[in-house]
Structures are given as structure tokens and as C-alpha cells.
Design an enzyme around this catalytic site. Structure first.
Site, mmCIF file in Angstrom:
data_model
loop_
_atom_site.group_PDB
_atom_site.id
_atom_site.type_symbol
_atom_site.label_atom_id
_atom_site.label_comp_id
_atom_site.label_asym_id
_atom_site.label_seq_id
_atom_site.Cartn_x
_atom_site.Cartn_y
_atom_site.Cartn_z
ATOM 1 N N PRO A 1 0.694 -1.585 -0.012
ATOM 2 C CA PRO A 1 0.156 -0.401 0.200
ATOM 3 C C PRO A 1 0.852 1.163 -0.664
ATOM 4 O O PRO A 1 0.629 2.248 -0.419
ATOM 5 C CB PRO A 1 -0.800 -0.231 1.317
ATOM 6 C CG PRO A 1 -0.334 -1.227 1.948
ATOM 7 C CD PRO A 1 0.540 -1.917 1.330
ATOM 8 N N GLU B 1 1.052 -7.520 7.855
ATOM 9 C CA GLU B 1 1.188 -6.458 8.151
ATOM 10 C C GLU B 1 2.116 -5.877 7.555
ATOM 11 O O GLU B 1 2.820 -5.076 6.588
ATOM 12 C CB GLU B 1 1.586 -5.916 9.528
ATOM 13 C CG GLU B 1 0.263 -6.124 10.142
ATOM 14 C CD GLU B 1 -0.750 -5.193 10.080
ATOM 15 O OE1 GLU B 1 -2.106 -5.858 10.237
ATOM 16 O OE2 GLU B 1 -0.953 -3.686 9.750
ATOM 17 N N ARG C 1 -0.017 -8.162 -21.466
ATOM 18 C CA ARG C 1 -1.014 -7.504 -22.461
ATOM 19 C C ARG C 1 -0.363 -6.916 -23.211
ATOM 20 O O ARG C 1 -0.578 -6.801 -24.477
ATOM 21 C CB ARG C 1 -2.015 -7.174 -22.273
ATOM 22 C CG ARG C 1 -2.183 -5.536 -21.611
ATOM 23 C CD ARG C 1 -3.368 -5.266 -20.807
ATOM 24 N NE ARG C 1 -4.486 -4.862 -22.482
ATOM 25 C CZ ARG C 1 -3.749 -3.637 -23.463
ATOM 26 N NH1 ARG C 1 -3.185 -2.623 -23.118
ATOM 27 N NH2 ARG C 1 -5.093 -3.738 -24.473
ATOM 28 N N ASP D 1 -6.035 2.393 -25.951
ATOM 29 C CA ASP D 1 -5.521 1.882 -24.696
ATOM 30 C C ASP D 1 -6.023 2.923 -24.130
ATOM 31 O O ASP D 1 -5.232 4.172 -24.814
ATOM 32 C CB ASP D 1 -4.602 1.395 -23.992
ATOM 33 C CG ASP D 1 -4.775 -0.298 -24.124
ATOM 34 O OD1 ASP D 1 -6.369 -0.784 -25.138
ATOM 35 O OD2 ASP D 1 -3.450 -0.805 -24.059
#
Ligand code: JBZ
Length: 250
Positions: free
Chosen positions: A92, A119, A161, A176
Site C-alpha cells: 500500500p 502487516e 498484454r 488503450d
């Protein structure tokens, strides 16, 4: 490209066997190795975590299993002829994952993913491997996940991709959302296909006009409008010349 993933939930990576990534593996474009971190534990409970130094909630993933697992994954890769691994750490607190980063990662011959749980991983693991290989800490978004495996799936699909031969139509990268070029920093606009009418809803006339220039301008305008609506933060990044008034008139 070789991908290694070290995880306590190897089954979470089963989606890498299907669809676009699955086809790329079948064609030998991607060589994926998923490792169960618990194979490098030696106690009866296969322990991978412990309480955090300094106290606080939750548990931290231990150095031992990660060090042994990454040493073996790297050794196995080198032995198979792979080279120049990049450690990709979903966290994160990482750098935002963007199309630009996907393009950067797609140019690498070998990615080693370390999705954490609890964590997170004892920082010494990342610090140790940063002395040997490049490390990229990445977050797929500002929301709370229970672990990094979902991020590995997202990053792998976005990267795979972009690999040569994975997408049937090489041109399809061009339009895209976020792709470099005229559509850079723009969201894709609406798309339509047959039938020409459905429940009383038709197709924008310009798309039936056969006028490629007008169609391109209409699509760019739609992308601009959608971006202004949903991602105004991206608009100022668009090159002014890409949307000056004369270009937008049909
Ligand atoms: C404990 O491991 C985690 C927890 C949350 C999380 N969130 C990510 C993200 O990319 O947003 S990666 C990740 C890893």
C-alpha cells in the site's frame, strides 16, 4: 518473460492459467513459477509470521522463509537461463501502478513478485535483496486489500498484454486508456458493435459515416469528455495541441 511469485496463497494465482495470461503461457511468451512460501518453513505449524517489534496490531512476515524462498527462486531462474530480475513488491505504501509503469515492467525479462499478507514483510528482506537486484514497490490503488496477491494479478495482466504477440491486434494498444500518444492520459470513450439498433438505441451517425478523420476526432472528443467527467485530474496533463478548438470541430 519469466515471472516468479512467492505467496502463502498459491491458489490465489490460479487465474494466471486462464485467458490472456494463460494463452501467453501456453505460447511460451510467459514462463510463470508460483512458489508456496510455506515450503520454506520448518516448524509443525509452517509459521511465516510473528509479532511486530515495537508492538502494535497484527503480525509481520518473517525474514527466514522469505530469504530462503527468494534465494531458491532466484537460483532456479538463473539456472534456467533467466537474467536481470526485478523484485516487484506490492505494498500500500508503494509507487502508484500506472500504464507507464506497466510499459516499463513489460520491458524486463524477469519479474519476481513478493505479495505480502498480515502487516507486511520484515523490511530487512526488501533491504537485503535491494543490494542484489532492482526493487520496485508498487500499489495498485488507494484502498485497503488483505494482501498483495490481487495486485500481482492486476500487474501481471497489464504487463502481459503489452508483450509482443500476446494481443492479436498490435494496434489495439494504441487506443488503450492511458496509452502513449494522442490518447495519453485519456480514458477510452464509448464503443459500439452490431446490431445497429438495440432496444430502440442506435449508433452515433459519425461511426457509420466511413469518414476516418471525423471518426478519430469524435473518439478523441468522447475520450476528452469522459476524462473531464471522471478524471479531471488528468486533463491538465493532456497536451493542449491535442485538443485545440479546430481539431474538435467536425
Ligand atoms: C499485507 O500485504 C498487503 C496489504 C495490502 C496491500 N495493498 C496493496 C495495493 O497494491 O494496494 S498491495 C498490499 C499488500
Amino acid at each position: 518473460m519469466r515471472l516468479d511469485v512467492v505467496t502463502i496463497f498459491p491458489e490465489y494465482l490460479d487465474p494466471l492459467n486462464v485467458s490472456l495470461v494463460g494463452k501467453a503461457r501456453a505460447r511460451g511468451v510467459l514462463d510463470v513459477h508460483v512458489h508456496d512460501l510455506r515450503e520454506w518453513t520448518y516448524d509443525r505449524h509452517n509459521t511465516v509470521d510473528d509479532t511486530p517489534y515495537g508492538g502494535g496490531p497484527g503480525m509481520v512476515m518473517k525474514t527466514g522463509p522469505w530469504g530462503d524462498a527468494l534465494d531458491e527462486a532466484l537460483a532456479d531462474g538463473y539456472e534456467s537461463g533467466a537474467h536481470s530480475p526485478v523484485l516487484v513488491v506490492p505494498t500500500p505504501s508503494g509507487r502508484p501502478f500506472t500504464q507507464e509503469l506497466a510499459v516499463e515492467l513489460s520491458a524486463q525479462p524477469w519479474l519476481v513478485f513478493t505479495p505480502a499478507r498480515y502487516e507486511g514483510i520484515d523490511r530487512r528482506v526488501i533491504d537485503e535483496y535491494a543490494t542484489r537486484v532492482p526493487v520496485v514497490e508498487v500499489s495498485i490503488g488507494d484502498y485497503v486489500l488483505a494482501g498483495g496477491e490481487a495486485a500481482v494479478l492486476v500487474i501481471t495482466e497489464a504487463v502481459a498484454r503489452l508483450l509482443p504477440g500476446v494481443l492479436g491486434n498490435a494496434e489495439s494498444h494504441r487506443d488503450d486508456s492511458f496509452a502513449p500518444g494522442a490518447m495519453a492520459n485519456l480514458l477510452e470513450g464509448p464503443v459500439y458493435t452490431k446490431p445497429p439498433e438495440w432496444r430502440g438505441r442506435g449508433i452515433p451517425d459519425v461511426l457509420l459515416s466511413g469518414h476516418h478523420g471525423k471518426i478519430a476526432r469524435w473518439r478523441r472528443d468522447q475520450a476528452f469528455a469522459r476524462t473531464a467527467l471522471n478524471r479531471p485530474d488528468l486533463i491538465e496533463r493532456c497536451e493542449a495541441s491535442a485538443f485545440d478548438k479546430k481539431d474538435r470541430e467536425i
